[in-house]
Design a protein around this motif. Structure first.
Motif, PDB file in Angstrom:
ATOM      1  N   GLN A 132       6.550  -9.588  15.142  1.00  0.00           N
ATOM      2  CA  GLN A 132       5.162  -9.137  15.043  1.00  0.00           C
ATOM      3  C   GLN A 132       4.627  -9.300  13.626  1.00  0.00           C
ATOM      4  OE1 GLN A 132       5.372  -5.122  16.313  1.00  0.00           O
ATOM      5  NE2 GLN A 132       5.971  -5.649  18.377  1.00  0.00           N
ATOM      6  N   THR A 133       5.344  -8.802  12.657  1.00  0.00           N
ATOM      7  CA  THR A 133       4.972  -8.914  11.250  1.00  0.00           C
ATOM      8  C   THR A 133       6.253  -8.900  10.430  1.00  0.00           C
ATOM      9  OG1 THR A 133       4.861  -6.518  10.930  1.00  0.00           O
ATOM     10  CG2 THR A 133       2.814  -7.613  11.530  1.00  0.00           C
ATOM     11  N   ASP A 134       6.133  -9.353   9.204  1.00  0.00           N
ATOM     12  CA  ASP A 134       7.258  -9.220   8.293  1.00  0.00           C
ATOM     13  C   ASP A 134       7.425  -7.738   7.981  1.00  0.00           C
ATOM     14  OD1 ASP A 134       7.672 -11.931   8.142  1.00  0.00           O
ATOM     15  OD2 ASP A 134       6.429 -12.176   6.365  1.00  0.00           O
ATOM     16  N   VAL A 135       8.663  -7.277   7.943  1.00  0.00           N
ATOM     17  CA  VAL A 135       8.925  -5.895   7.579  1.00  0.00           C
ATOM     18  C   VAL A 135       9.259  -5.872   6.097  1.00  0.00           C
ATOM     19  CG1 VAL A 135      10.403  -3.888   7.957  1.00  0.00           C
ATOM     20  CG2 VAL A 135       9.702  -5.295   9.887  1.00  0.00           C
ATOM     21  N   LYS A 136       8.582  -4.986   5.383  1.00  0.00           N
ATOM     22  CA  LYS A 136       8.765  -4.843   3.944  1.00  0.00           C
ATOM     23  C   LYS A 136       9.172  -3.407   3.661  1.00  0.00           C
ATOM     24  CE  LYS A 136       5.107  -8.163   3.370  1.00  0.00           C
ATOM     25  NZ  LYS A 136       3.685  -8.321   3.158  1.00  0.00           N
ATOM     26  N   SER A 137       9.475  -3.127   2.408  1.00  0.00           N
ATOM     27  CA  SER A 137       9.828  -1.752   2.053  1.00  0.00           C
ATOM     28  C   SER A 137       9.274  -1.408   0.682  1.00  0.00           C
ATOM     29  CB  SER A 137      11.344  -1.550   2.069  1.00  0.00           C
ATOM     30  OG  SER A 137      11.946  -2.297   1.032  1.00  0.00           O
ATOM     31  N   VAL A 138       9.108  -0.106   0.490  1.00  0.00           N
ATOM     32  CA  VAL A 138       8.681   0.425  -0.794  1.00  0.00           C
ATOM     33  C   VAL A 138       9.420   1.743  -0.990  1.00  0.00           C
ATOM     34  CG1 VAL A 138       6.677   1.643   0.144  1.00  0.00           C
ATOM     35  CG2 VAL A 138       6.685   0.995  -2.251  1.00  0.00           C
ATOM     36  N   GLN A 139       9.784   2.040  -2.237  1.00  0.00           N
ATOM     37  CA  GLN A 139      10.495   3.286  -2.524  1.00  0.00           C
ATOM     38  C   GLN A 139       9.613   4.201  -3.358  1.00  0.00           C
ATOM     39  OE1 GLN A 139      14.046   3.482  -5.174  1.00  0.00           O
ATOM     40  NE2 GLN A 139      15.051   4.130  -3.290  1.00  0.00           N
ATOM     41  N   ALA A 140       9.661   5.495  -3.055  1.00  0.00           N
ATOM     42  CA  ALA A 140       8.895   6.490  -3.801  1.00  0.00           C
ATOM     43  C   ALA A 140       9.777   7.691  -4.089  1.00  0.00           C
ATOM     44  CB  ALA A 140       7.678   6.928  -3.000  1.00  0.00           C
ATOM     45  N   SER A 141       9.575   8.301  -5.250  1.00  0.00           N
ATOM     46  CA  SER A 141      10.333   9.510  -5.598  1.00  0.00           C
ATOM     47  C   SER A 141       9.408  10.661  -5.976  1.00  0.00           C
ATOM     48  CB  SER A 141      11.316   9.213  -6.727  1.00  0.00           C
ATOM     49  OG  SER A 141      10.637   8.717  -7.849  1.00  0.00           O
ATOM     50  N   SER A 142       8.108  10.455  -5.770  1.00  0.00           N
ATOM     51  CA  SER A 142       7.145  11.524  -6.015  1.00  0.00           C
ATOM     52  C   SER A 142       5.913  11.283  -5.142  1.00  0.00           C
ATOM     53  CB  SER A 142       6.748  11.573  -7.493  1.00  0.00           C
ATOM     54  OG  SER A 142       6.107  10.383  -7.878  1.00  0.00           O
ATOM     55  N   SER A 143       5.073  12.293  -5.038  1.00  0.00           N
ATOM     56  CA  SER A 143       3.874  12.200  -4.212  1.00  0.00           C
ATOM     57  C   SER A 143       2.909  11.157  -4.757  1.00  0.00           C
ATOM     58  CB  SER A 143       3.163  13.552  -4.161  1.00  0.00           C
ATOM     59  OG  SER A 143       3.994  14.516  -3.553  1.00  0.00           O
ATOM     60  N   GLY A 144       2.211  10.470  -3.831  1.00  0.00           N
ATOM     61  CA  GLY A 144       1.194   9.509  -4.244  1.00  0.00           C
ATOM     62  C   GLY A 144       0.984   8.431  -3.200  1.00  0.00           C
ATOM     63  N   LEU A 145       0.019   7.550  -3.475  1.00  0.00           N
ATOM     64  CA  LEU A 145      -0.247   6.415  -2.599  1.00  0.00           C
ATOM     65  C   LEU A 145       0.908   5.433  -2.693  1.00  0.00           C
ATOM     66  CD1 LEU A 145      -4.034   5.755  -3.319  1.00  0.00           C
ATOM     67  CD2 LEU A 145      -3.035   6.536  -1.163  1.00  0.00           C
ATOM     68  N   LEU A 146       1.288   4.860  -1.558  1.00  0.00           N
ATOM     69  CA  LEU A 146       2.392   3.905  -1.546  1.00  0.00           C
ATOM     70  C   LEU A 146       1.940   2.481  -1.849  1.00  0.00           C
ATOM     71  CD1 LEU A 146       4.491   5.179   1.493  1.00  0.00           C
ATOM     72  CD2 LEU A 146       4.784   5.672  -0.941  1.00  0.00           C
ATOM     73  N   GLY A 147       0.628   2.214  -1.741  1.00  0.00           N
ATOM     74  CA  GLY A 147       0.121   0.879  -2.044  1.00  0.00           C
ATOM     75  C   GLY A 147       0.489  -0.161  -1.008  1.00  0.00           C
ATOM     76  N   ILE A 148       0.562   0.246   0.263  1.00  0.00           N
ATOM     77  CA  ILE A 148       1.009  -0.674   1.307  1.00  0.00           C
ATOM     78  C   ILE A 148      -0.046  -0.986   2.360  1.00  0.00           C
ATOM     79  CG2 ILE A 148       3.413  -0.027   1.007  1.00  0.00           C
ATOM     80  CD1 ILE A 148       3.207   1.658   3.547  1.00  0.00           C
TER      81      ILE A 148
END
Length: 97
Positions: free
Chosen positions: A4-20
């Motif tokens: 369906q789509t490429d699966v990507k990832s992003v890591q976060a360690s605090s609150s905020g927008l993920l930019g995805i």
């Protein structure tokens, strides 16, 4: 069967927008899985667009590691994804597409 789509990832360690997300509100972005590696248990909340946006996912995370594969096509966000850590300390890897 096609992907369906490429699966990507992003890591976060605090609150905020993920930019995805947010580039195409018609399509949105889908959160497909969440991996947690933390030192303090708590709650992760995924809101649509901002900290005051609609909560789409709220999960309790343990002290330690956990993985959650979201069913079906995942959870759709029309805007960017805002992640809030409530007492949780650690890192969340978010898989999306």
């Amino acid at each position: 069967m096609t992907t369906q789509t490429d699966v990507k990832s992003v890591q976060a360690s605090s609150s905020g927008l993920l930019g995805i997300g947010g580039a195409n509100p018609t399509l949105g972005v889908r959160v497909k899985g969440i991996y947690w590696n933390g030192t303090t248990a708590g709650t992760l909340t995924f809101d649509d667009g901002s900290s005051s946006g609609t909560a789409r996912i709220t999960i309790s995370v343990p002290n330690g590691t956990a993985y959650m594969n979201l069913p079906g096509e995942g959870v759709r966000f029309t805007n960017d994804v805002y992640l809030t850590f409530t007492t949780a300390v650690g890192a969340a890897t978010v898989f999306y597409g």
